[in-house]
Structure formats: structure tokens, C-alpha cells
Design a protein around this motif. Structure first.
Motif, short mmCIF file in Angstrom:
data_model
loop_
_atom_site.label_atom_id
_atom_site.label_comp_id
_atom_site.label_asym_id
_atom_site.label_seq_id
_atom_site.Cartn_x
_atom_site.Cartn_y
_atom_site.Cartn_z
N TYR A 126 31.94 75.95 44.19
CA TYR A 126 32.71 77.18 44.01
C TYR A 126 32.03 78.36 44.72
CZ TYR A 126 34.14 81.50 41.74
OH TYR A 126 34.54 82.79 41.50
N CYS A 162 31.41 76.90 49.12
CA CYS A 162 32.25 76.08 49.99
C CYS A 162 33.72 76.46 49.92
CB CYS A 162 32.11 74.60 49.60
SG CYS A 162 30.45 73.96 49.73
N ARG A 163 34.46 76.01 50.92
CA ARG A 163 35.92 76.12 50.90
C ARG A 163 36.48 74.82 50.35
NH1 ARG A 163 35.50 77.60 56.78
NH2 ARG A 163 36.22 75.47 56.93
N CYS A 164 37.72 74.87 49.86
CA CYS A 164 38.35 73.68 49.28
C CYS A 164 38.33 72.49 50.24
CB CYS A 164 39.78 73.97 48.86
SG CYS A 164 39.87 74.97 47.37
N SER A 165 38.54 72.75 51.51
CA SER A 165 38.57 71.65 52.49
C SER A 165 37.21 70.97 52.64
CB SER A 165 39.03 72.18 53.85
OG SER A 165 38.12 73.16 54.33
N GLU A 166 36.16 71.61 52.14
CA GLU A 166 34.80 71.06 52.25
C GLU A 166 34.36 70.31 51.00
OE1 GLU A 166 32.75 74.69 52.97
OE2 GLU A 166 33.02 74.57 55.13
#
Length: 100
Positions: free
Chosen positions: A60, A63-67
Motif C-alpha cells: 500500500y 507500490c501501484r496495483c499493477s505491481e
């Protein structure tokens, strides 16, 4: 919360973060930020249930969700972690209901 949400890619961290915020609010009577709720919950959990929450918190914050990436070791720990947090939510919900 549906068990399916725990198993879907991209949902593990969200589920862990949401459940800990519910638990924190019930136990303390305060609504806290995701990060503050994680800090509180980590101090309450036994050591074997902390890695999932620690990973979700770091994800959280950094990182980004795609990561999003969960190792197999962490994936098998998600269900026991969630079960523990849901048991705490249930315990606090019952305590609050019986107090009124």
C-alpha cells in the motif's frame, strides 16, 4: 466478506487492509488511516499472522496495483490471517452488541 475476494489477484492486500481497519475501529472506537490501522493491528496480532499484514502495508505504501506480487509463502498465509482478523472483528462486534 466473501472468501473469493481473498483469492483474486489484486484483492489480497485490499482485503487485509479493509479488515484491519474494521477491527481497529471496533476495538478502539477510532477511525484511523490505513497505515495507522496497520500499525495498531500489527501490535495486536501474534507473530505468525503478521507477515501478510506487513506485506499488504508495504504494498500500500510503496507500490501501484499493477505491481502487486504475493509469494507462494505469503499466499498460503492469507486465509489464516484473514480468519484471525475476522474472528477479532466478530469478537468485538459481539462485545459491542451485548454492551447495549
Amino acid at each position: 466478506m466473501a472468501p473469493r475476494a481473498v483469492d483474486g489477484k489484486g484483492e489480497r492486500g485490499r482485503y487485509a487492509r479493509t479488515a484491519r481497519r474494521i477491527w481497529t475501529t471496533l476495538a478502539t472506537g477510532q477511525t484511523r488511516s490505513k497505515d495507522a490501522a496497520a500499525e495498531w493491528a500489527l501490535a495486536q496480532l501474534p507473530p505468525e499472522h503478521r507477515p501478510v499484514l506487513e506485506h499488504a502495508r508495504q504494498f500500500y505504501l510503496n507500490c501501484r496495483c499493477s505491481e502487486e506480487n504475493w509469494s507462494e509463502t505469503l499466499r498460503v498465509q492469507v486465509r489464516p490471517h484473514v480468519d484471525r482478523v475476522l474472528a477479532e472483528i466478530d469478537r468485538w462486534s459481539t462485545r459491542i452488541r451485548t454492551a447495549y
